[in-house]
Every structure is written in C-alpha cells, then in structure tokens.
Enzyme design. Structure first.
Site, mmCIF file in Angstrom:
data_model
loop_
_atom_site.group_PDB
_atom_site.id
_atom_site.type_symbol
_atom_site.label_atom_id
_atom_site.label_comp_id
_atom_site.label_asym_id
_atom_site.label_seq_id
_atom_site.Cartn_x
_atom_site.Cartn_y
_atom_site.Cartn_z
ATOM 1 N N ASP A 9 30.503 26.678 42.682
ATOM 2 C CA ASP A 9 30.796 27.292 43.970
ATOM 3 C C ASP A 9 29.453 27.592 44.633
ATOM 4 O OD1 ASP A 9 32.389 28.749 45.978
ATOM 5 O OD2 ASP A 9 31.486 30.528 45.072
ATOM 6 N N ASP A 11 28.802 30.107 47.883
ATOM 7 C CA ASP A 11 28.628 31.497 48.344
ATOM 8 C C ASP A 11 28.962 32.482 47.234
ATOM 9 O OD1 ASP A 11 28.684 31.386 51.715
ATOM 10 O OD2 ASP A 11 29.499 29.665 50.658
ATOM 11 N N ASP A 171 32.608 32.725 41.258
ATOM 12 C CA ASP A 171 32.446 34.187 41.343
ATOM 13 C C ASP A 171 33.702 34.905 41.814
ATOM 14 O OD1 ASP A 171 31.476 35.192 44.585
ATOM 15 O OD2 ASP A 171 32.055 33.148 44.074
#
Length: 222
Positions: A9, A11, A171
């Site tokens: 991922d 961001d 995240d």
C-alpha cells in the site's frame, strides 16, 4: 521466471502523505469560508482514509447537514492535492532501503493503492521513487479497488510476480481484507496513524520498522 512478490500500500504504509492531504482538504474548507477544519496529528488517520473521509469529517465538525457538498468538493480537493502533492510527504524511515533490499534479493515489488493512479504516479515521480517499483496499480486502474483482490493481482502480474508467493504490506483494515480476499498473508505496519489498532486485525505479521521487513517477508513467502 516469475518472482515472489511483495505488494505495498502507499499512503500510511510506505509514506506519510497526511500533511499534504490535509492541506488539500483545508483549501476546500477555506474556499467555503469555513477556515481550516482539519489538523495534524488529530486528523492524520482520517487523511489516510482519503479525500471523501476528510471532507465528511470537516463538514461534520462544521455542523453541516448537507453532505452533497462532498461530491462537489471532491474534484476540487484532488486538483489542490495534485497542484502541491509532495511538500509535506515523507517516506517512513527505512522504507526505500527495504524495497531496494527486497529487489536485490530477487523479489518483485509493486504498489497497490486506493489513491487515483495518476496521483500515485505523480507522487512517486515527485519523490524520485518510481524506479524502486516494478508496477503500480491505483484506485481507478481497474473497475475494482481494494478490498477487492483484483487490483492486487493486477499489481502482481504487472510486476512479474508469482501468484503463489505473494504478501501484502499495508496499514488498514482495507489492506487486511484485501489480503484475506486473495488468500495471501498480510503484514500491517504499526508506525502509521492507525498503528495502535493493527494487532486487533490479526495479520500474519506486524511490522514495527522497515529494517525488519526483508526477514519478515522471507519467513512468510520464502
């Protein structure tokens, strides 16, 4: 020959983009006469959930009841973000070094993000990091987006990865769900704004620092 593949991922996983995202959202609020409605670090986690989440949070805080304004402001937010995309954005410590170590060890590495593809590419170019990755798939690259596994598999295939040896580094619960839907192991970072909640999502592993990532990946997919 296909390679084992690590998909990241963007961001909140590779980079803290929250500052520039909050700045873009606040430009929308100022344009409506509301002033700056969102502030770091309180709203950094909201920023990493995307533009609509930020707009919704700001309007709720301002006491607005007409949430149709979100649809009108969203393209304005994207334009503001694209106009100044990397002033406050930084990679997390050790991130690019870990990616380079993985590639040197024979892994394919890719990005699968729910950021629009053009903005993700623009950001990586602005940060001089495009050459670290074999592929990038964004929110609008396909008709589907995470947690649908289709963009994950597209990233793997475009990177020259082996679908039987893949892990996803993320995240959020979206990344955890994407990995579950693809039946692959997930690694969730603990240093982003949502880090305190990661253990509850029961990923295959937690990552406390990028220095540890090559060893974690080797344990999960060889």
């Amino acid at each position: 020959m296909l390679k084992p593949c690590v998909v990241f991922d963007l961001d909140g996983t590779l980079a803290d983009t929250s500052g520039d995202l909050l700045k873009a959202a606040n430009s929308c609020f100022r344009g409506l006469g509301l002033g700056d409605m969102l502030h770091a670090p309180r709203d950094s986690g909201t920023a990493l959930r995307g533009g609509r989440a930020m707009l919704s949070a700001g309007f709720e805080r301002a006491g607005w009841t007409d949430m149709s304004e979100i649809d009108r402001q969203y393209p304005i937010l994207l334009e503001a973000y694209g106009a100044d995309i990397s002033e406050l954005t930084i990679f997390y410590p050790g991130a690019l070094n870990a990616v380079a170590r993985l590639r040197a060890s024979g892994y394919a590495v890719a990005i699968c993000t729910n950021k629009p593809e053009a903005l993700a590419i623009q950001l990586m170019q602005a940060l001089n990091a495009s050459d670290y990755f074999d592929a990038l798939v964004g929110a609008d690259t396909l008709a589907q987006r995470k947690p649908d596994p289709a963009p994950l598999w597209a990233a793997v295939d475009r990177a020259g990865g082996d679908r039987t040896r893949v892990c996803l580094i993320g995240d959020t619960v979206t990344d955890r769900s994407t990995a579950a839907n693809a039946d692959i192991p997930s690694v969730l970072v603990t240093f982003g704004p949502g880090g305190g909640d990661m253990e509850a999502l029961a990923p295959a592993a937690l990552l406390h620092h990028f220095d540890d990532l090559p060893d974690v990946v080797a344990q999960l997919i060889g």
